[in-house]
Design a protein around this motif. Sequence first.
Motif, PDB file in Angstrom:
ATOM      1  N   ARG A 251       0.813  -1.217   0.000  1.00 38.44           N
ATOM      2  CA  ARG A 251       0.000   0.000   0.000  1.00 38.44           C
ATOM      3  C   ARG A 251       0.850   1.272   0.000  1.00 38.44           C
ATOM      4  NH1 ARG A 251      -0.330  -2.521   4.810  1.00 38.44           N
ATOM      5  NH2 ARG A 251       0.330  -1.413   6.710  1.00 38.44           N
ATOM      6  N   GLU A 252       2.072   1.210   0.552  1.00 41.11           N
ATOM      7  CA  GLU A 252       2.930   2.396   0.572  1.00 41.11           C
ATOM      8  C   GLU A 252       3.808   2.502  -0.669  1.00 41.11           C
ATOM      9  OE1 GLU A 252       2.454   4.612   2.776  1.00 41.11           O
ATOM     10  OE2 GLU A 252       1.078   3.397   3.981  1.00 41.11           O
ATOM     11  N   ARG A 253       3.860   1.475  -1.461  1.00 45.28           N
ATOM     12  CA  ARG A 253       4.652   1.484  -2.704  1.00 45.28           C
ATOM     13  C   ARG A 253       3.888   0.745  -3.807  1.00 45.28           C
ATOM     14  NH1 ARG A 253       7.549  -3.521  -2.268  1.00 45.28           N
ATOM     15  NH2 ARG A 253       7.333  -4.394  -0.167  1.00 45.28           N
ATOM     16  N   CYS A 254       2.669   1.201  -4.011  1.00 49.09           N
ATOM     17  CA  CYS A 254       1.762   0.538  -4.953  1.00 49.09           C
ATOM     18  C   CYS A 254       2.303   0.635  -6.381  1.00 49.09           C
ATOM     19  CB  CYS A 254       0.387   1.191  -4.865  1.00 49.09           C
ATOM     20  SG  CYS A 254      -0.788   0.539  -6.071  1.00 49.09           S
ATOM     21  N   PRO A 255       2.461  -0.498  -7.061  1.00 48.34           N
ATOM     22  CA  PRO A 255       2.989  -0.455  -8.437  1.00 48.34           C
ATOM     23  C   PRO A 255       1.975   0.001  -9.473  1.00 48.34           C
ATOM     24  CG  PRO A 255       2.526  -2.719  -7.795  1.00 48.34           C
ATOM     25  CD  PRO A 255       2.284  -1.873  -6.576  1.00 48.34           C
ATOM     26  N   VAL A 256       0.706   0.177  -9.054  1.00 51.77           N
ATOM     27  CA  VAL A 256      -0.307   0.659 -10.007  1.00 51.77           C
ATOM     28  C   VAL A 256      -0.914   1.958  -9.502  1.00 51.77           C
ATOM     29  CG1 VAL A 256      -0.806  -1.662 -10.879  1.00 51.77           C
ATOM     30  CG2 VAL A 256      -2.147  -0.780  -8.961  1.00 51.77           C
TER      31      VAL A 256
END
Length: 420
Positions: A251-256
Amino acid sequence: MSTRTQLPTPGPDVAADPDAAVAWVGAHLGDLALEGAEGAEGLVASPAFRGGQPAADAALAALDVTGYAARRNEVWPEPRRGASRMSPYIRHGLVDLRSVWDRVADAPSRDRQKYRDELLWQEYARHVHARTGRGMRAPLRHEPAVGSGWSGEPWPAEMACMRLTTDELRRDGWLVNQTRMWLASQWTVRAGWDWREGEEEFFRHLLDGSRAANRLGWQWTVGAGTGRPYGFSRWQVEKRAPGVCAGCPLRERCPVDGWPDTTAPPRLLHRAPGLGRGEPGADLAGPSDVVATSAPRAVWLTFESLGDADPALDAHPELPVVVVFDEPLLARLRLSAKRLVFLAETVASLATRHDVEVHRGRPGEVLHGRDAAVTHAPVPGFGPRAVRASPAEVHPWPWLVRPGAGSVRSFTAWRKGARV
């Protein structure tokens, strides 16, 4: 060399008990299933759907599309959803589009219109398939929008949205339309994988998997049909499945988190033949009247049309019914056992009302010389199989809108000309 084998007709226990249906599939079709290499423990039924006419009739009787227009795209939690869940029964002819169309006649006008538009989309997909045949495997009008820079699997399990949707696909054999678009867009528009491979993955698992609707849906999502790809991003998840992102490890580094890095796909220099007004195509529409060459002695039911209202069966309810699990086709497709169990339950239910023979082999070999009546199936494989089977009667397919000579280049234009 003949490869046909008559199988024991599944009994009432198979129609009533998913465990019995799984056991029947394991004994007679397990080696053809996607999970066959895992042994009997790999074969399971869908926990979300039962096959058979009674299940289809119950689903139709309970159909209420009130609120559909507002909730049809909701994903999670499940009570928010507005999807009707009729598609597996429509796909295998247990309920035809006309019956569903009529069922919602008294729904609120906006809900009725939105739902009927979805039914017409299913019919439109069949029309495009009827005009293009196996050509639907190629881009219809545009090159797909293919993303770049993605590493690893296109549907990574550490993404909560992907885990939620792929688990449902592989467990239940069904998805709401919104998550079908999420997965298709993620596969190709963002991750850059070949859309045809993703379409195959859907087809193997979906109880309602059809080449017409499945392929057209993927083409629409990746922009091959319209030139406007659907871009999946975190925004859709937070809107349609609130709470899913909050529990995601990424959630803190969402790829989308942002929009896919693609440009609009270029228009093809050519387009699939058969899309324009008056253009010849594969013409899978079939006859408009019964074509008879002799008196039938049996009814052949295909997996496109397994319902009690199948036109050939309705015309000859007293005749024995022949169902063939097409061994070469199933060996190539490797469908999930969930779908084979759904079909076994449907055949078992049918056998409680008719004298049913079940075979494993090539339909043309099994049916040749049987003088069977059959309903035309609007799929490319039906024609060659029917030639080999030499049916005594071919009945028209129950189209909601019979295919004509008009253009099928776009749903919007086709919809305006459709007369229901």
